[in-house]
Design a protein around this motif. Structure first.
Motif, PDB file in Angstrom:
ATOM      1  N   TYR A 176      36.492 -44.083  31.268  1.00  0.00           N
ATOM      2  CA  TYR A 176      37.346 -44.261  32.332  1.00  0.00           C
ATOM      3  C   TYR A 176      37.893 -45.860  32.398  1.00  0.00           C
ATOM      4  CZ  TYR A 176      34.771 -40.104  33.294  1.00  0.00           C
ATOM      5  OH  TYR A 176      34.275 -39.034  33.131  1.00  0.00           O
ATOM      6  N   ALA A 177      36.853 -46.997  32.196  1.00  0.00           N
ATOM      7  CA  ALA A 177      37.382 -48.227  31.964  1.00  0.00           C
ATOM      8  C   ALA A 177      38.616 -48.503  30.971  1.00  0.00           C
ATOM      9  CB  ALA A 177      36.400 -49.226  31.629  1.00  0.00           C
ATOM     10  N   ASN A 178      38.553 -47.801  29.812  1.00  0.00           N
ATOM     11  CA  ASN A 178      39.798 -47.829  28.903  1.00  0.00           C
ATOM     12  C   ASN A 178      40.973 -47.257  29.611  1.00  0.00           C
ATOM     13  OD1 ASN A 178      38.261 -49.051  26.875  1.00  0.00           O
ATOM     14  ND2 ASN A 178      37.564 -47.115  26.063  1.00  0.00           N
ATOM     15  N   LEU A 179      40.977 -46.141  30.183  1.00  0.00           N
ATOM     16  CA  LEU A 179      42.274 -45.651  30.465  1.00  0.00           C
ATOM     17  C   LEU A 179      42.613 -46.450  31.758  1.00  0.00           C
ATOM     18  CD1 LEU A 179      40.663 -41.973  31.348  1.00  0.00           C
ATOM     19  CD2 LEU A 179      42.502 -42.697  29.486  1.00  0.00           C
ATOM     20  N   LEU A 180      41.906 -47.110  32.542  1.00  0.00           N
ATOM     21  CA  LEU A 180      42.354 -48.083  33.806  1.00  0.00           C
ATOM     22  C   LEU A 180      42.794 -49.417  33.029  1.00  0.00           C
ATOM     23  CD1 LEU A 180      39.483 -47.855  36.282  1.00  0.00           C
ATOM     24  CD2 LEU A 180      41.559 -47.140  36.635  1.00  0.00           C
TER      25      LEU A 180
ATOM     26  N   GLU B  71      30.592 -44.241  44.790  1.00  0.00           N
ATOM     27  CA  GLU B  71      29.711 -45.511  44.556  1.00  0.00           C
ATOM     28  C   GLU B  71      28.499 -45.247  45.428  1.00  0.00           C
ATOM     29  OE1 GLU B  71      30.044 -50.259  44.454  1.00  0.00           O
ATOM     30  OE2 GLU B  71      30.804 -49.263  46.250  1.00  0.00           O
ATOM     31  N   SER B  72      28.612 -44.775  46.653  1.00  0.00           N
ATOM     32  CA  SER B  72      27.480 -44.494  47.697  1.00  0.00           C
ATOM     33  C   SER B  72      26.511 -43.477  47.040  1.00  0.00           C
ATOM     34  CB  SER B  72      27.979 -44.346  49.114  1.00  0.00           C
ATOM     35  OG  SER B  72      28.699 -43.006  49.134  1.00  0.00           O
ATOM     36  N   LEU B  73      27.228 -42.579  46.484  1.00  0.00           N
ATOM     37  CA  LEU B  73      26.395 -41.533  45.821  1.00  0.00           C
ATOM     38  C   LEU B  73      25.581 -42.020  44.787  1.00  0.00           C
ATOM     39  CD1 LEU B  73      25.953 -38.359  46.043  1.00  0.00           C
ATOM     40  CD2 LEU B  73      27.719 -38.103  44.285  1.00  0.00           C
ATOM     41  N   SER B  74      26.111 -42.800  44.044  1.00  0.00           N
ATOM     42  CA  SER B  74      25.360 -43.337  42.635  1.00  0.00           C
ATOM     43  C   SER B  74      24.237 -44.415  43.505  1.00  0.00           C
ATOM     44  CB  SER B  74      26.139 -44.370  41.857  1.00  0.00           C
ATOM     45  OG  SER B  74      26.545 -45.637  42.747  1.00  0.00           O
ATOM     46  N   LYS B  75      24.493 -45.090  44.451  1.00  0.00           N
ATOM     47  CA  LYS B  75      23.232 -45.904  44.986  1.00  0.00           C
ATOM     48  C   LYS B  75      22.008 -44.666  45.529  1.00  0.00           C
ATOM     49  CE  LYS B  75      25.969 -49.623  46.556  1.00  0.00           C
ATOM     50  NZ  LYS B  75      26.728 -50.434  47.665  1.00  0.00           N
TER      51      LYS B  75
ATOM     52  N   THR C 134      26.137 -39.095  34.886  1.00  0.00           N
ATOM     53  CA  THR C 134      26.696 -40.028  33.900  1.00  0.00           C
ATOM     54  C   THR C 134      28.151 -40.134  34.425  1.00  0.00           C
ATOM     55  OG1 THR C 134      25.585 -38.986  32.192  1.00  0.00           O
ATOM     56  CG2 THR C 134      27.530 -40.091  31.752  1.00  0.00           C
ATOM     57  N   PHE C 135      28.895 -39.177  34.892  1.00  0.00           N
ATOM     58  CA  PHE C 135      30.294 -39.536  35.311  1.00  0.00           C
ATOM     59  C   PHE C 135      30.371 -40.425  36.711  1.00  0.00           C
ATOM     60  CE2 PHE C 135      33.082 -38.143  38.956  1.00  0.00           C
ATOM     61  CZ  PHE C 135      34.315 -38.551  38.319  1.00  0.00           C
ATOM     62  N   VAL C 136      29.213 -40.068  37.595  1.00  0.00           N
ATOM     63  CA  VAL C 136      29.078 -40.965  38.710  1.00  0.00           C
ATOM     64  C   VAL C 136      28.809 -42.510  38.657  1.00  0.00           C
ATOM     65  CG1 VAL C 136      27.876 -41.658  40.759  1.00  0.00           C
ATOM     66  CG2 VAL C 136      28.195 -39.086  40.371  1.00  0.00           C
ATOM     67  N   GLY C 137      28.094 -42.797  37.712  1.00  0.00           N
ATOM     68  CA  GLY C 137      27.999 -44.210  37.259  1.00  0.00           C
ATOM     69  C   GLY C 137      28.948 -44.745  36.483  1.00  0.00           C
ATOM     70  N   LYS C 138      29.550 -44.108  35.621  1.00  0.00           N
ATOM     71  CA  LYS C 138      30.903 -44.844  34.837  1.00  0.00           C
ATOM     72  C   LYS C 138      31.897 -44.811  35.613  1.00  0.00           C
ATOM     73  CE  LYS C 138      29.402 -43.355  30.197  1.00  0.00           C
ATOM     74  NZ  LYS C 138      29.664 -42.488  28.802  1.00  0.00           N
ATOM     75  N   PHE C 139      32.140 -43.800  36.599  1.00  0.00           N
ATOM     76  CA  PHE C 139      33.292 -43.942  37.623  1.00  0.00           C
ATOM     77  C   PHE C 139      33.161 -45.176  38.413  1.00  0.00           C
ATOM     78  CE2 PHE C 139      35.594 -43.227  41.444  1.00  0.00           C
ATOM     79  CZ  PHE C 139      36.577 -42.615  41.073  1.00  0.00           C
TER      80      PHE C 139
END
Length: 603
Positions: free
Chosen positions: A395-399, A325-329, A346-351
């Motif tokens: 990732y939201a679907n998996l969670l 999350e800090s990386l995405s910011k 894309t991965f960072v944002g969706k995760f």
């Protein structure tokens, strides 16, 4: 008042004890006689001697008290200070200094300063303090704490909760009991066992701690067993860890053979869902870690509210989320750097987006009066957020899938279902949250609990203070608005019926009106049952089913403080566990009455 620095220099030079005869005001350069309060100019030895000779007929040149001499502290004191406490209270303060204020036990052997400070008390109470007998008093304090807890929970059904805390090579198993008193959740620590590397946790030690609090399995309503499978964590396990796990669980099951229910801690539903999804994302997360390491080699950004991401701990998924999350910011900052980074944005944002609802849900579990219904409500809100992300976020679907699977397992547990049944935010006419089969199962569980409560008990006189009735509320930016809208579209309404027996009262709950998700259920029942002791007693037992993580947070904090103590590495296991036990029960430490008949106790 006399200036200490000035006086110390003067007395060292003149060998004359000014403070016994005058108060010196350095700013005004005036000395005031302690006998007649007459003011003398400056701090002059001659003026002071002449004044005492003429006005008080006292020759200070021959006065032995005017010379500074080296006396033992007890002989030097001309008067006895007022203690203001008895011996037991004094010893409790000593225990509190060590256990709560975290001063090293070794200070009680300090002849230069600490023992001089305590000398008047030792003389008054005819005793001698040392690090050895302080350990003994610590042990006595823990016994008194258990005695107080035993009196408090006598004839009550309580919930047992195990927690494991570790720091490096050291780990402790903490045994808590949780119950509700006047519709407020109370957590007390009844035992602490240090987990030794390559050694099986002593089940008999655990049972002994329970027995010392007057607690046997017939008075345990439910047990939170989420830490049972983690008692032998990697840092503490030996070669026979799998065997030890099986043996411990056999003993655990044997101990709980008569307990109504063993409950999986609700927070583990969230943790397991997160860890399961993250387990398949190893390569992508490793790339993020390498990028973070590269970023840490450059200067920190001079941007407000922007900090360099911290490398995660691979075994703790929350730290992985914080890192990503800090990386995405920092995307905008990183894109502006000359150095290139291979980051899958894309991965960072969706995760970060997918895991944020779980993190926010976990944060709510640290509230003190957090019950099963509160968790279930927040879990449903988390599901709605994940569903909304699911269209574009795998990732939201998996969670979401893992979260629903974990929630389904919780709904198979009698204690969990019973707590939901007593929560009219979820149990009402045409409820979509509980099936008819689940309602009947919960009702049977409740009636079994009623029978357990009818065993011979010592009932306290019930207080009939009436509280404010819970009301539905409307709040701007309502966090439950989507859940409210969905629920209202799925149900009708029916006027609730009234029952006479406790079974009829419980049965009519499933035909009642739904309460708003904002309602404080504990306060709601407090208002409804102030004249109904039988319902009050049942509700306080069932709603105490462990859900809040506030006790775990406190345990982690106090454990860290204890290990920061200067004596932590030289104290015995027993002393450390006694200190931790006292810290975790600091709210009742001042109520103990230490046995002062035998001062030669040792720990």
């Amino acid at each position: 008042m006399a200036d200490p620095d000035y006086l110390s220099k003067a007395t060292k030079r003149k060998r004359f004890h000014y403070a016994k005869y005058v108060n010196y005001d350095k700013e005004r350069n005036i000395s005031e006689c302690l006998v007649c309060r007459k003011q003398l100019k400056s701090l002059s030895t001659g003026n002071i001697k002449r004044h005492y000779l003429k006005l008080h007929d006292r020759n200070l040149d021959t006065d032995a008290d005017s010379r500074i001499r080296s006396f033992p502290l007890r002989k030097f004191c001309k008067f006895k200070p007022s203690m203001g406490m008895n011996k037991s209270e004094f010893l409790t303060c000593c225990v509190g200094l060590v256990a709560v204020r975290n001063i090293p036990i070794s200070l009680f052997d300090d002849e230069d300063y600490f023992k001089k400070l305590f000398a008047p008390f030792e003389e008054e109470f005819k005793m001698t303090l040392s690090s050895k007998n302080i350990r003994g008093y610590l042990n006595g304090a823990v016994s008194e704490l258990r005695s107080i807890i035993s009196d408090e929970i006598r004839a009550k059904l309580v919930c047992l909760k195990f927690e494991v805390v570790t720091r490096g090579e050291r780990g402790f198993l903490v045994m808590n009991i949780q119950y509700i008193e006047d519709f407020k959740i109370v957590v007390q620590t009844i035992g602490v066992v240090e987990m030794v590397k390559n050694q099986e946790t002593d089940m008999q030690h655990i049972l002994r701690n329970m027995n010392e609090c007057g607690l046997d399995d017939s008075f345990i309503y439910s047990s939170c067993s989420d830490t049972c499978t983690n008692l032998y964590i990697p840092e503490l396990k030996g070669d026979d860890s799998a065997k030890n796990d099986r043996e411990w669980n056999v003993e655990y099951e044997k101990m709980h053979s008569n307990i109504t229910d063993i409950v999986k801690c609700p927070s583990q539903t969230l943790h397991v869902a997160a860890r399961t999804v993250i387990a398949d994302l190893g390569d992508k997360i490793d790339k993020c870690r390498r990028s973070v390491l590269s970023l840490q080699s450059i200067s920190s950004p001079n941007v407000e509210d922007l900090q360099m991401p911290v490398l995660d701990i691979s075994t703790r998924w929350l730290s992985t989320f914080n890192m990503i999350e800090s990386l995405s910011k920092m995307k905008k900052f990183i894109d502006g750097l000359e150095q290139s980074f291979e980051i899958d944005w894309t991965f960072v944002g969706k995760f970060a987006a997918a895991f944020k609802p779980l993190v926010e849900c976990l944060e709510k579990l640290h509230e003190v009066n957090y019950i099963v219904g509160d968790f279930y409500r927040d879990c449903l809100c988390c599901e709605i957020e994940l569903e909304e992300l699911g269209g574009t976020n795998m990732y939201a679907n998996l969670l979401l899938k893992e979260l629903k699977a974990g929630k389904a397992k919780l709904l198979e547990n009698g204690a969990f279902l019973a707590a939901l049944y007593l929560d009219q935010r979820f149990n009402f006419i045409k409820t979509p949250f509980l099936t008819e089969e689940q309602q009947h199962f919960a009702l049977e569980h409740l009636m079994t609990t009623v029978l357990n409560l009818k065993r011979p008990t010592v009932k306290d006189e019930y207080s009939s203070d009436e509280g404010e009735r819970s009301m539905d509320v409307t709040i701007d930016n309502d966090p439950f608005v989507k859940l409210e809208e969905r629920t209202k579209s799925m149900i009708g309404s029916l006027t609730p019926s009234k029952g006479k027996t406790i079974k009829e009262k419980l049965d009519c709950l499933r035909f009642g009106e739904r309460l708003s998700f904002h309602v404080d259920i504990l306060n709601h029942w407090k208002c409804l049952t102030y004249e109904d002791f039988e319902m009050k007693q049942l509700i306080e037992v069932v709603l105490a089913c462990p859900c809040t993580q506030s006790s775990m947070e406190m345990t982690m904090k106090e454990f860290s403080n204890v290990l920061l103590n200067a004596d932590a590495n030289v104290l015995s296991n027993k002393s450390l566990t006694n200190i931790l036990m006292s810290r975790l029960n600091a709210n009742i430490l001042n109520f103990i009455n230490l046995d002062t008949k035998n001062d030669d106790i040792s720990g």
